[in-house]
Design a protein around this motif. Sequence first.
Motif, PDB file in Angstrom:
ATOM      1  N   GLY A   1       0.812  -1.213   0.000  1.00 32.78           N
ATOM      2  CA  GLY A   1       0.000   0.000   0.000  1.00 32.78           C
ATOM      3  C   GLY A   1       0.843   1.258   0.000  1.00 32.78           C
ATOM      4  N   TYR A   2       1.979   1.200   0.699  1.00 27.97           N
ATOM      5  CA  TYR A   2       2.891   2.354   0.698  1.00 27.97           C
ATOM      6  C   TYR A   2       3.446   2.592  -0.706  1.00 27.97           C
ATOM      7  CZ  TYR A   2       2.858   2.056   5.775  1.00 27.97           C
ATOM      8  OH  TYR A   2       2.476   2.018   7.078  1.00 27.97           O
ATOM      9  N   LEU A   3       3.802   1.530  -1.383  1.00 27.77           N
ATOM     10  CA  LEU A   3       4.311   1.651  -2.744  1.00 27.77           C
ATOM     11  C   LEU A   3       3.239   2.217  -3.673  1.00 27.77           C
ATOM     12  CD1 LEU A   3       6.761   1.092  -4.541  1.00 27.77           C
ATOM     13  CD2 LEU A   3       5.805  -1.155  -4.976  1.00 27.77           C
ATOM     14  N   LEU A   4       2.023   1.767  -3.473  1.00 31.89           N
ATOM     15  CA  LEU A   4       0.908   2.283  -4.264  1.00 31.89           C
ATOM     16  C   LEU A   4       0.683   3.767  -3.988  1.00 31.89           C
ATOM     17  CD1 LEU A   4      -1.108   1.184  -6.319  1.00 31.89           C
ATOM     18  CD2 LEU A   4      -2.664   0.748  -4.443  1.00 31.89           C
ATOM     19  N   ALA A   5       0.831   4.181  -2.747  1.00 33.01           N
ATOM     20  CA  ALA A   5       0.666   5.601  -2.396  1.00 33.01           C
ATOM     21  C   ALA A   5       1.769   6.451  -3.025  1.00 33.01           C
ATOM     22  CB  ALA A   5       0.671   5.765  -0.884  1.00 33.01           C
ATOM     23  N   VAL A   6       2.983   5.940  -3.045  1.00 28.81           N
ATOM     24  CA  VAL A   6       4.073   6.677  -3.704  1.00 28.81           C
ATOM     25  C   VAL A   6       3.795   6.791  -5.191  1.00 28.81           C
ATOM     26  CG1 VAL A   6       6.518   6.563  -4.319  1.00 28.81           C
ATOM     27  CG2 VAL A   6       5.813   6.090  -1.984  1.00 28.81           C
ATOM     28  N   GLY A   7       3.295   5.708  -5.787  1.00 27.92           N
ATOM     29  CA  GLY A   7       2.920   5.764  -7.199  1.00 27.92           C
ATOM     30  C   GLY A   7       1.806   6.766  -7.444  1.00 27.92           C
ATOM     31  N   ALA A   8       0.872   6.856  -6.505  1.00 30.05           N
ATOM     32  CA  ALA A   8      -0.211   7.837  -6.633  1.00 30.05           C
ATOM     33  C   ALA A   8       0.350   9.249  -6.584  1.00 30.05           C
ATOM     34  CB  ALA A   8      -1.230   7.632  -5.527  1.00 30.05           C
TER      35      ALA A   8
ATOM     36  N   THR B   1      -5.771  10.123  -8.109  1.00 27.91           N
ATOM     37  CA  THR B   1      -6.822   9.936  -7.103  1.00 27.91           C
ATOM     38  C   THR B   1      -7.241   8.468  -7.017  1.00 27.91           C
ATOM     39  OG1 THR B   1      -7.607  12.169  -7.579  1.00 27.91           O
ATOM     40  CG2 THR B   1      -9.101  10.713  -6.382  1.00 27.91           C
ATOM     41  N   ILE B   2      -7.345   7.815  -8.160  1.00 24.52           N
ATOM     42  CA  ILE B   2      -7.712   6.397  -8.161  1.00 24.52           C
ATOM     43  C   ILE B   2      -6.656   5.578  -7.424  1.00 24.52           C
ATOM     44  CG2 ILE B   2      -7.968   4.368  -9.657  1.00 24.52           C
ATOM     45  CD1 ILE B   2      -9.333   6.273 -11.693  1.00 24.52           C
ATOM     46  N   LEU B   3      -5.384   5.835  -7.689  1.00 23.91           N
ATOM     47  CA  LEU B   3      -4.315   5.111  -7.001  1.00 23.91           C
ATOM     48  C   LEU B   3      -4.299   5.427  -5.507  1.00 23.91           C
ATOM     49  CD1 LEU B   3      -1.398   5.331  -9.566  1.00 23.91           C
ATOM     50  CD2 LEU B   3      -2.724   3.316  -8.962  1.00 23.91           C
ATOM     51  N   LEU B   4      -4.576   6.668  -5.159  1.00 23.13           N
ATOM     52  CA  LEU B   4      -4.599   7.050  -3.753  1.00 23.13           C
ATOM     53  C   LEU B   4      -5.747   6.354  -3.012  1.00 23.13           C
ATOM     54  CD1 LEU B   4      -3.174   8.798  -1.678  1.00 23.13           C
ATOM     55  CD2 LEU B   4      -4.797  10.610  -2.203  1.00 23.13           C
ATOM     56  N   VAL B   5      -6.904   6.281  -3.639  1.00 26.94           N
ATOM     57  CA  VAL B   5      -8.032   5.555  -3.043  1.00 26.94           C
ATOM     58  C   VAL B   5      -7.684   4.077  -2.912  1.00 26.94           C
ATOM     59  CG1 VAL B   5     -10.415   4.809  -3.465  1.00 26.94           C
ATOM     60  CG2 VAL B   5      -9.789   7.200  -3.763  1.00 26.94           C
ATOM     61  N   GLY B   6      -7.011   3.522  -3.919  1.00 23.02           N
ATOM     62  CA  GLY B   6      -6.567   2.130  -3.846  1.00 23.02           C
ATOM     63  C   GLY B   6      -5.599   1.900  -2.705  1.00 23.02           C
ATOM     64  N   ALA B   7      -4.680   2.840  -2.497  1.00 25.81           N
ATOM     65  CA  ALA B   7      -3.734   2.717  -1.385  1.00 25.81           C
ATOM     66  C   ALA B   7      -4.455   2.784  -0.046  1.00 25.81           C
ATOM     67  CB  ALA B   7      -2.678   3.820  -1.475  1.00 25.81           C
TER      68      ALA B   7
ATOM     69  N   ALA C   1      -7.602   1.933   0.496  1.00 33.74           N
ATOM     70  CA  ALA C   1      -8.352   0.683   0.647  1.00 33.74           C
ATOM     71  C   ALA C   1      -7.423  -0.460   1.029  1.00 33.74           C
ATOM     72  CB  ALA C   1      -9.083   0.358  -0.651  1.00 33.74           C
ATOM     73  N   TRP C   2      -6.243  -0.481   0.439  1.00 32.02           N
ATOM     74  CA  TRP C   2      -5.254  -1.511   0.780  1.00 32.02           C
ATOM     75  C   TRP C   2      -4.888  -1.413   2.254  1.00 32.02           C
ATOM     76  CZ3 TRP C   2      -1.575  -3.625  -3.262  1.00 32.02           C
ATOM     77  CH2 TRP C   2      -0.704  -4.550  -2.721  1.00 32.02           C
ATOM     78  N   GLY C   3      -4.617  -0.199   2.712  1.00 38.33           N
ATOM     79  CA  GLY C   3      -4.260  -0.004   4.113  1.00 38.33           C
ATOM     80  C   GLY C   3      -5.394  -0.372   5.053  1.00 38.33           C
ATOM     81  N   TRP C   4      -6.617  -0.070   4.674  1.00 33.92           N
ATOM     82  CA  TRP C   4      -7.776  -0.398   5.496  1.00 33.92           C
ATOM     83  C   TRP C   4      -7.963  -1.908   5.592  1.00 33.92           C
ATOM     84  CZ3 TRP C   4     -11.056   2.411   8.442  1.00 33.92           C
ATOM     85  CH2 TRP C   4     -12.229   1.803   8.850  1.00 33.92           C
ATOM     86  N   LYS C   5      -7.772  -2.599   4.463  1.00 36.70           N
ATOM     87  CA  LYS C   5      -7.991  -4.043   4.424  1.00 36.70           C
ATOM     88  C   LYS C   5      -6.871  -4.806   5.122  1.00 36.70           C
ATOM     89  CE  LYS C   5      -8.976  -7.720   1.102  1.00 36.70           C
ATOM     90  NZ  LYS C   5      -8.049  -8.714   1.510  1.00 36.70           N
ATOM     91  N   VAL C   6      -5.644  -4.415   4.889  1.00 33.37           N
ATOM     92  CA  VAL C   6      -4.511  -5.184   5.396  1.00 33.37           C
ATOM     93  C   VAL C   6      -4.271  -4.925   6.872  1.00 33.37           C
ATOM     94  CG1 VAL C   6      -2.039  -5.510   5.181  1.00 33.37           C
ATOM     95  CG2 VAL C   6      -3.424  -5.391   3.156  1.00 33.37           C
ATOM     96  N   ASN C   7      -4.313  -3.683   7.310  1.00 34.46           N
ATOM     97  CA  ASN C   7      -4.129  -3.312   8.711  1.00 34.46           C
ATOM     98  C   ASN C   7      -3.018  -4.107   9.380  1.00 34.46           C
ATOM     99  OD1 ASN C   7      -4.346  -2.290  11.245  1.00 34.46           O
ATOM    100  ND2 ASN C   7      -6.266  -3.310  11.736  1.00 34.46           N
ATOM    101  N   CYS C   8      -1.810  -3.677   9.196  1.00 38.13           N
ATOM    102  CA  CYS C   8      -0.656  -4.429   9.693  1.00 38.13           C
ATOM    103  C   CYS C   8      -0.334  -4.152  11.155  1.00 38.13           C
ATOM    104  CB  CYS C   8       0.558  -4.143   8.831  1.00 38.13           C
ATOM    105  SG  CYS C   8       0.602  -5.179   7.386  1.00 38.13           S
TER     106      CYS C   8
END
Length: 104
Positions: free
Chosen positions: A54-61, A73-79, A81-88
Amino acid sequence: MAKKTVKKTAKKVVKKAVKKVLDSTTIDEKLVAEYKENQSMYDLIVCHIKCYGGYLLAVGAGCTFGVSLLWGTILLVGAGAWGWKVNCACKPCKGGNTGACCNE
């Protein structure tokens, strides 16, 4: 009429050749053996991708915002959502068991 016969014969020859090649390969068995040999390493790589992808996706965004506001914006929303789902919070890569995702 002769063209149809040649095409049918060619198709049969190609099908036989493809079947022979597929039957003679043991790619699946080699891949399974390789995975089992290095299973812990592959599992660790997958775990890190789940945790930090998700961090990599956010940097790409962030990089994409300069080119296209929509795709950024689409990539940022994806990042997000990734962070919300994975919750490390449970840090599965480090062996801890304290987050909400560990109870699933």
